[in-house]
Design a protein around this motif. Structure first.
Motif, mmCIF file in Angstrom:
data_model
loop_
_atom_site.group_PDB
_atom_site.id
_atom_site.type_symbol
_atom_site.label_atom_id
_atom_site.label_comp_id
_atom_site.label_asym_id
_atom_site.label_seq_id
_atom_site.Cartn_x
_atom_site.Cartn_y
_atom_site.Cartn_z
ATOM 1 N N SER A 275 37.065 49.349 38.479
ATOM 2 C CA SER A 275 36.529 48.241 39.371
ATOM 3 C C SER A 275 35.942 48.865 40.441
ATOM 4 O O SER A 275 36.722 49.571 40.582
ATOM 5 C CB SER A 275 37.600 47.494 39.285
ATOM 6 O OG SER A 275 38.864 47.281 40.269
ATOM 7 N N GLU A 276 35.116 47.919 40.749
ATOM 8 C CA GLU A 276 34.956 48.371 42.485
ATOM 9 C C GLU A 276 35.088 46.329 43.359
ATOM 10 O O GLU A 276 34.630 45.719 42.762
ATOM 11 C CB GLU A 276 33.330 48.216 42.077
ATOM 12 C CG GLU A 276 32.669 49.302 41.462
ATOM 13 C CD GLU A 276 31.605 49.643 41.619
ATOM 14 O OE1 GLU A 276 31.083 50.787 41.237
ATOM 15 O OE2 GLU A 276 29.874 48.669 41.785
ATOM 16 N N PRO A 277 35.918 46.932 44.790
ATOM 17 C CA PRO A 277 35.636 45.743 44.764
ATOM 18 C C PRO A 277 34.239 45.093 45.854
ATOM 19 O O PRO A 277 33.404 46.189 45.491
ATOM 20 C CB PRO A 277 36.551 46.115 46.529
ATOM 21 C CG PRO A 277 37.794 46.958 45.501
ATOM 22 C CD PRO A 277 36.687 47.430 44.921
ATOM 23 N N GLN B 65 25.122 43.035 42.799
ATOM 24 C CA GLN B 65 25.276 43.349 44.393
ATOM 25 C C GLN B 65 23.875 44.423 44.048
ATOM 26 O O GLN B 65 23.059 44.116 45.660
ATOM 27 C CB GLN B 65 26.629 44.752 44.172
ATOM 28 C CG GLN B 65 28.161 43.646 44.154
ATOM 29 C CD GLN B 65 28.804 44.393 43.989
ATOM 30 O OE1 GLN B 65 29.156 45.857 43.093
ATOM 31 N NE2 GLN B 65 29.896 44.843 44.742
ATOM 32 N N ARG C 233 28.112 41.225 37.973
ATOM 33 C CA ARG C 233 28.872 41.640 39.554
ATOM 34 C C ARG C 233 27.504 42.766 40.171
ATOM 35 O O ARG C 233 27.303 42.254 41.195
ATOM 36 C CB ARG C 233 29.712 41.762 39.984
ATOM 37 C CG ARG C 233 30.470 41.739 41.455
ATOM 38 C CD ARG C 233 31.832 42.598 41.232
ATOM 39 N NE ARG C 233 32.487 43.639 41.251
ATOM 40 C CZ ARG C 233 33.429 43.597 40.234
ATOM 41 N NH1 ARG C 233 34.201 42.833 40.454
ATOM 42 N NH2 ARG C 233 33.635 45.569 39.729
ATOM 43 N N LYS C 234 27.738 43.499 38.953
ATOM 44 C CA LYS C 234 27.018 44.656 39.857
ATOM 45 C C LYS C 234 26.209 44.824 39.934
ATOM 46 O O LYS C 234 24.946 45.295 41.038
ATOM 47 C CB LYS C 234 27.312 46.210 38.833
ATOM 48 C CG LYS C 234 28.494 46.826 39.031
ATOM 49 C CD LYS C 234 28.833 48.284 37.933
ATOM 50 C CE LYS C 234 29.758 48.619 38.280
ATOM 51 N NZ LYS C 234 30.619 49.450 36.827
ATOM 52 N N HIS D 17 34.907 40.817 30.340
ATOM 53 C CA HIS D 17 35.594 42.041 31.687
ATOM 54 C C HIS D 17 34.138 42.652 32.101
ATOM 55 O O HIS D 17 33.759 42.380 33.205
ATOM 56 C CB HIS D 17 36.909 42.425 31.720
ATOM 57 C CG HIS D 17 37.121 43.407 32.873
ATOM 58 N ND1 HIS D 17 37.441 42.851 33.956
ATOM 59 C CD2 HIS D 17 37.042 44.902 32.646
ATOM 60 C CE1 HIS D 17 37.728 43.996 35.083
ATOM 61 N NE2 HIS D 17 37.669 45.116 34.613
ATOM 62 N N ARG D 18 34.317 43.172 31.439
ATOM 63 C CA ARG D 18 32.690 43.884 31.605
ATOM 64 C C ARG D 18 31.303 43.019 31.540
ATOM 65 O O ARG D 18 30.640 43.559 32.658
ATOM 66 C CB ARG D 18 32.374 45.460 30.343
ATOM 67 C CG ARG D 18 33.621 45.698 30.020
ATOM 68 C CD ARG D 18 33.427 47.059 29.257
ATOM 69 N NE ARG D 18 34.161 47.930 29.573
ATOM 70 C CZ ARG D 18 34.543 49.594 28.825
ATOM 71 N NH1 ARG D 18 33.743 49.873 27.602
ATOM 72 N NH2 ARG D 18 34.996 49.776 28.588
ATOM 73 N N GLU E 275 37.189 49.826 32.335
ATOM 74 C CA GLU E 275 36.231 50.360 33.351
ATOM 75 C C GLU E 275 36.842 49.968 34.643
ATOM 76 O O GLU E 275 37.460 49.019 35.581
ATOM 77 C CB GLU E 275 34.748 49.558 33.370
ATOM 78 C CG GLU E 275 33.462 49.893 34.328
ATOM 79 C CD GLU E 275 32.756 49.633 33.807
ATOM 80 O OE1 GLU E 275 32.061 49.439 32.887
ATOM 81 O OE2 GLU E 275 31.857 49.463 34.664
ATOM 82 N N ASP F 31 40.865 44.675 40.035
ATOM 83 C CA ASP F 31 40.061 43.434 39.277
ATOM 84 C C ASP F 31 39.574 42.573 37.818
ATOM 85 O O ASP F 31 39.890 42.293 37.630
ATOM 86 C CB ASP F 31 38.302 44.600 38.831
ATOM 87 C CG ASP F 31 37.587 44.242 39.444
ATOM 88 O OD1 ASP F 31 36.974 42.793 39.960
ATOM 89 O OD2 ASP F 31 36.233 44.428 38.317
ATOM 90 N N LEU F 32 41.087 43.106 37.519
ATOM 91 C CA LEU F 32 41.325 43.426 35.553
ATOM 92 C C LEU F 32 42.156 42.228 36.226
ATOM 93 O O LEU F 32 41.858 41.116 34.827
ATOM 94 C CB LEU F 32 42.246 44.638 35.152
ATOM 95 C CG LEU F 32 41.413 45.346 34.422
ATOM 96 C CD1 LEU F 32 42.268 46.097 34.027
ATOM 97 C CD2 LEU F 32 41.100 44.527 32.798
ATOM 98 N N PHE G 82 38.164 40.344 25.430
ATOM 99 C CA PHE G 82 38.723 40.316 27.339
ATOM 100 C C PHE G 82 38.008 41.575 27.512
ATOM 101 O O PHE G 82 37.983 40.924 28.157
ATOM 102 C CB PHE G 82 40.263 40.771 27.386
ATOM 103 C CG PHE G 82 40.779 40.424 28.358
ATOM 104 C CD1 PHE G 82 40.945 39.533 29.231
ATOM 105 C CD2 PHE G 82 40.571 42.270 29.449
ATOM 106 C CE1 PHE G 82 41.143 39.727 30.712
ATOM 107 C CE2 PHE G 82 41.100 42.327 30.635
ATOM 108 C CZ PHE G 82 41.246 40.539 31.258
ATOM 109 N N ARG H 139 31.557 40.303 33.076
ATOM 110 C CA ARG H 139 31.509 40.437 34.773
ATOM 111 C C ARG H 139 31.679 41.296 35.481
ATOM 112 O O ARG H 139 30.637 41.062 37.014
ATOM 113 C CB ARG H 139 33.175 39.707 34.906
ATOM 114 C CG ARG H 139 33.536 38.845 36.323
ATOM 115 C CD ARG H 139 35.002 37.735 35.959
ATOM 116 N NE ARG H 139 35.507 39.576 36.459
ATOM 117 C CZ ARG H 139 36.277 39.875 37.671
ATOM 118 N NH1 ARG H 139 35.423 39.698 38.544
ATOM 119 N NH2 ARG H 139 37.027 40.236 37.265
ATOM 120 N N VAL H 140 31.933 42.032 35.362
ATOM 121 C CA VAL H 140 31.621 43.131 36.055
ATOM 122 C C VAL H 140 29.959 43.914 36.126
ATOM 123 O O VAL H 140 29.679 44.309 36.847
ATOM 124 C CB VAL H 140 32.817 44.415 36.337
ATOM 125 C CG1 VAL H 140 31.933 46.241 35.888
ATOM 126 C CG2 VAL H 140 33.705 44.376 35.514
#
Lengths: 178, 567
Positions: free
Chosen positions: B111-113, A168, A164-165, A157-158, B109, B5-6, A153, A160-161
Motif C-alpha cells: 500500500s501507499e499512504p 494521486q 487512489r493512484k 482492495h486493488r 499489493e 491500507d489493508l 476482497f 481502491r488502490v
C-alpha cells in the motif's frame, strides 16, 4: 418572512450543498452502516437548520458543520451502544480533526476521482457496483460471481488502490497544470 | 502489524475482525497523519460510492447555482480505457486468492499512504485507468447522490421555510416526480398514501413476467397519492413511500428497499427498512423478512433488513409478536416485543437483544401517536434568566425547535428569580412540569411547522384526527395573555385555523399565578399537508416591569387515525 430571512435560508442552502459531501463522508467513515449514516446525516441537516442563527460567518461553514456532525455521531454512538461502533469517542474526534484538515483538498479529490471512476470497465466495475449500488458484502458478491470471498476482497482492495493512484496522479497533474 | 491500507479496505468493505479493529484504532490514534490518511481514504470511498450510484441512474443531474436556480447538467461521455486491463486484474485477484489471506499484508499489493511520494507500482497495467493527464478542461461535477441529498434535502427545507415563514422540520421533497406506467394485474390491496423523491427500479419482465425469486415482477405505480397497489415485488431505488393497506395498516418504506406486497394483511421485506403503524382494526398485520415473521398486536414498529438478511425489529409503541424463520420454515420460539425494546434476528434464527433506536426509522415514521411539537416542554435549552431591574430585564435564549425572533425565552421553575417563581403557586404547576417553562417577554409570536404530508392519503380520506393540549398561564392579576393556535396548511399554503388554546387570563386564574391545562380536538381538514403551531402573546405588558408574564408549558399535538375511515 423578511427579505433578510429569505436571504439567510438561501445562504444556508448554498453552504450546505458545498459542505454536505464532506460531512457525509465523515459520517460514513465513522458509522459503518450506510442506513444509519444516512439517518445521522439527516439529523445533522436538521440541526444545522435550527442552529444556523448561531453560525459565525467568520468560521468556515464546513468546519462548523463537521463539528455538529461529530456531536451527532457521538450521540448516535451513545444511542446504539458501543458494540455497534468500531471507533471509540477519541478516535471519532481524531478523525473529525483529520477531516477538518483535508477540507482544502476535497473539491480537487472529487473532481479527479469522478473522472477516474468514469473510466472503470468490466468486472471491476461490476464488483464495485455490486458493493456500492447493491450493498452486497464480499461474501455475497463472491457467491454471485462464482469467486471466493478473498478474491473479491482483493479485487475490491486493488480497485481502491488503483483509483487512489489514479487520483494521486490526477492531482499531481492538476498541480502541474496549475 | 497488518498493513494499514489493508485494514482500511477491510473496514470499508465490512470484513474487519475485532483484532483488526483494534489495530486500526491504534494506528489512527498513533499519528495525526495516519488519521488524515484514513480520512482521505474514507472520503474517496464516499466519492466513489456516490459516483457509481450516480452513473447507475444516468439521470439528469441537478445542482444549485447561488441558491436560486436548478441547472441541468448532462452526463458526460465516458472516457476511454482498455477493458483487458480490468479482466487481467480480476484474474490476478483470483490467482492470488489461492495464497492470499485478507489479513496478510505480505500477500497483497503494497500500500501507499496518500501522503507519501509515489513509489514504483507493482503493475503498469494500472496506468490504463489513469485520467488523461488533466489536459482536458472539465467542469467540476456533482454526483447524483450528493446533489440529491445536498440540494434536495436542504433546499427543500429552505423552500419550505420560504413558503411557510417558519423553521420546519427537515423534509425531503421529491427531486423528480417519477411516474411510471401502472399495471392492472391482481386485486388492489393498498393505496399509495404519500411519496417523496421516489424512484422505482424498472421491473424486469413487467406486466406479468416473473421477477426475482420466481415471484411476480414489480408492479409499477404512479407517484400520486391514492394510486392503487397490487400484489407483487417492488424495488425502491430512491426516496420514501407510505402505503395504506385496505385492512388499516399504514407502512412507510425507505430506499433502497426490496419488498413484496402479498395481501391486505401481509407483506415481505427482503431488504431495507420500514415502519408499520396499525390501528386496532389492523391487528394481525404481518411483515415477513428472510429470517423473521413479525405480527402486529396493535402498535408502531420498525423493521430493518440488511443485505445479508439479518433483521432488526424495533417496537416504538404497543407490542408485536416475532417468530424467527429459516428458509420459510418457522423455527418456533416466538416471542413478544413491547414498546421500547428491540431485537436482532440472524439468518439461523439466533435472537439478540439490542437497544431501541427510534432515530433509525425517523425518515419513515408516521406522524401518529406521539407528540409532534418539537421542544413543546421547553426543556431542550438551558433556561434564560430573570435579571431584575426596572424596567425588568431577562436574559433571552433561543428556543430550539421554534422560529423564535421575539424576546420570548424560557425560565426555570427553580431559578434564582425567587420573587417571581415563588409566586407561581405550587398547586398551579403543570403536571410533569420538568425544569423549564416558556415566558413571553413582549408581544409577538413564536412558531413551528409540522409536516404531516406522510399521511396525505389518510388526511384526504378524512381519517385523521388531532388532539392539541398545553398548560397556559400568567402572573397574579396582570392582564398578559397567551394563546396557542394550530393552523392547517394545504399544498398551496392556504391556511385554515383548526384550534386555539387559551388565553388563560387573570380572571380564569382568580388572580393567582400559575398554569391551567387547555385542550382541543377535531379532524385534520382534507388537503392539509402541514400544521403550524403558533404561540401568540397578545396584550398587556406589565407597566411596572415592562415584562410580559404569559406562560406556557408541555404543549402537545397528537394525530390519530379513525378506526373506520370516513366516507
Amino acid at each position: 418572512m423578511s427579505d433578510q430571512d429569505k436571504s439567510s435560508v438561501q445562504e444556508l442552502a448554498v453552504r450546505w450543498t458545498q459542505a454536505q459531501p464532506t460531512v457525509a463522508a465523515f459520517i460514513s467513515a465513522t458509522i459503518p452502516s450506510f442506513h444509519d449514516s444516512e439517518d445521522v446525516l439527516q439529523r445533522v441537516a436538521a440541526t444545522l437548520v435550527t442552529k444556523y442563527a448561531k453560525y459565525d460567518p467568520e468560521r468556515p461553514f464546513v468546519a462548523w458543520a463537521l463539528g455538529i456532525a461529530r456531536i451527532e455521531v457521538l450521540r448516535y454512538r451513545s444511542e446504539v451502544g458501543k458494540d455497534r461502533m468500531i471507533f471509540d469517542e477519541e478516535v471519532v474526534r481524531q478523525i473529525a480533526r483529520a477531516y477538518e484538515q483535508i477540507i482544502p483538498h476535497v473539491d480537487e479529490m472529487r473532481e479527479v476521482l469522478n473522472r477516474c471512476v468514469k473510466q472503470l470497465r468490466g468486472r471491476v466495475k461490476q464488483v464495485l457496483e455490486m458493493r456500492y449500488l447493491r450493498e452486497l458484502a464480499p461474501a455475497r458478491i463472491a457467491q454471485q460471481l462464482g469467486m471466493t470471498s478473498n478474491a473479491v476482497f482483493v479485487a475490491l482492495h486493488r480497485s481502491r488502490v488503483a483509483l487512489r493512484k489514479c487520483m494521486q496522479q490526477g492531482l499531481g497533474q492538476q498541480e502541474g497544470n496549475g | 502489524m497488518t498493513d494499514p491500507d489493508l485494514l482500511i479496505s477491510a473496514y470499508l468493505f465490512g470484513t474487519l475482525t475485532d483484532e483488526q479493529s483494534a489495530e486500526l484504532c491504534g494506528w489512527i490514534m498513533a499519528d495525526p497523519a495516519n488519521a488524515r490518511t484514513f480520512a482521505k481514504a474514507t472520503l474517496a470511498d464516499r466519492i466513489i460510492r456516490d459516483r457509481i450510484m450516480g452513473n447507475a441512474n444516468q439521470r439528469l443531474e441537478q445542482t444549485v447555482v447561488e441558491g436560486e436556480d436548478l441547472v441541468l447538467l448532462a452526463s458526460d461521455a465516458l472516457g476511454d480505457i482498455n477493458p483487458n486491463v480490468i479482466q487481467e486484474l480480476l484474474k490476478e485477484a483470483e490467482a492470488d486468492d489461492k495464497s492470499v489471506s485478507t489479513g496478510d499484508a505480505n500477500q497483497s499489493e503494497p500500500s501507499e499512504p496518500e501522503d507519501k511520494p509515489k513509489v514504483k507500482r507493482k503493475s503498469k497495467k494500472w496506468d490504463a485507468v489513469l485520467p488523461h493527464g488533466g489536459q482536458e478542461h472539465q467542469p467540476i461535477e456533482f454526483s447524483a447522490s450528493w446533489i440529491y441529498w445536498g440540494a434536495a434535502a436542504l433546499l427543500a427545507i429552505a423552500f419550505f421555510a420560504l413558503r411557510n415563514s417558519d423553521l420546519p422540520s427537515p423534509i425531503v421533497q421529491p427531486r423528480v416526480a417519477d411516474v411510471v406506467s401502472e399495471s392492472v394485474v391482481g386485486p388492489v390491496i393498498a393505496k399509495l398514501s404519500h411519496s417523496l423523491g421516489v424512484e422505482w427500479a424498472v421491473a424486469s419482465g413487467s406486466n406479468g413476467a416473473s421477477g426475482s425469486n420466481g415471484r411476480e415482477s414489480a408492479r409499477p405505480v404512479t407517484s400520486k397519492p391514492g394510486s392503487p397497489l397490487r400484489p407483487g415485488e417492488y424495488r425502491l431505488v430512491r426516496g420514501r413511500v407510505w402505503m395504506a393497506f385496505n385492512d388499516g395498516a399504514v407502512v412507510g418504506v425507505t430506499a433502497p428497499a426490496l419488498f413484496t406486497l402479498e395481501n391486505a394483511r401481509r407483506m415481505r421485506l427482503s431488504r431495507g427498512k420500514l415502519v408499520g403503524y396499525c390501528i386496532a382494526e389492523a391487528r394481525g398485520f404481518e411483515v415477513e423478512t428472510p429470517c423473521t415473521s413479525t405480527v402486529d398486536l396493535g402498535t408502531e414498529f420498525g423493521v430493518q433488513v440488511d443485505a445479508g438478511g439479518v433483521t432488526e425489529v424495533h417496537v416504538l409503541a404497543g407490542k408485536v409478536a416475532v417468530r424467527p424463520v429459516s428458509k420459510s420454515k418457522k423455527l418456533g420460539g416466538q416471542f413478544e416485543l413491547v414498546a421500547g425494546h428491540a431485537s436482532r434476528v440472524g439468518m439461523r434464527g439466533q435472537v439478540t437483544k439490542i437497544g431501541l433506536r427510534p432515530t433509525t426509522f425517523r425518515n419513515v415514521r408516521l406522524p401518529l401517536g406521539r407528540n409532534l411539537i418539537v421542544n413543546g416542554d421547553f426543556e431542550t435549552d438551558a433556561p434564560g434568566e430573570f435579571l431584575g431591574g426596572n424596567p425588568a430585564r431577562v436574559r433571552d435564549v433561543y428556543i430550539s425547535g421554534w422560529r423564535d425572533q421575539t424576546g420570548a425565552t424560557t425560565l426555570s421553575y427553580e431559578g434564582p428569580n425567587s420573587d417571581r417563581e415563588l409566586a407561581i403557586e405550587k398547586d398551579l404547576f403543570p403536571e410533569d412540569r420538568g425544569r423549564c417553562y416558556f415566558i413571553g417577554i413582549e408581544v409577538g409570536t413564536i412558531s413551528q411547522s409540522i409536516d404531516v404530508s406522510r399521511l396525505a392519503g389518510q388526511i384526504d380520506a378524512g381519517q385523521v384526527t388531532f388532539d392539541l393540549s398545553g398548560w397556559l398561564g400568567g402572573y397574579l392579576d396582570q392582564p398578559d395573555a397567551l394563546a396557542v393556535i394550530a393552523i392547517a396548511l394545504d399544498e398551496y399554503q392556504e391556511e385554515m385555523k383548526i384550534a386555539q388554546l387559551g388565553p388563560v387570563v387573570s380572571d380564569d386564574r382568580d388572580g393567582r399565578s400559575g398554569f391551567f391545562r387547555r385542550a382541543a380536538s377535531g379532524d385534520i381538514p382534507r388537503g392539509a399537508r402541514s400544521i403550524r403551531i403558533e404561540l401568540v402573546t397578545t396584550t398587556g405588558v406589565d407597566p411596572a416591569t415592562n415584562l410580559m408574564d404569559s406562560y406556557a408549558d408541555n404543549l402537545s399535538l397528537n394525530l390519530s387515525l379513525k378506526e373506520t375511515p370516513a366516507e
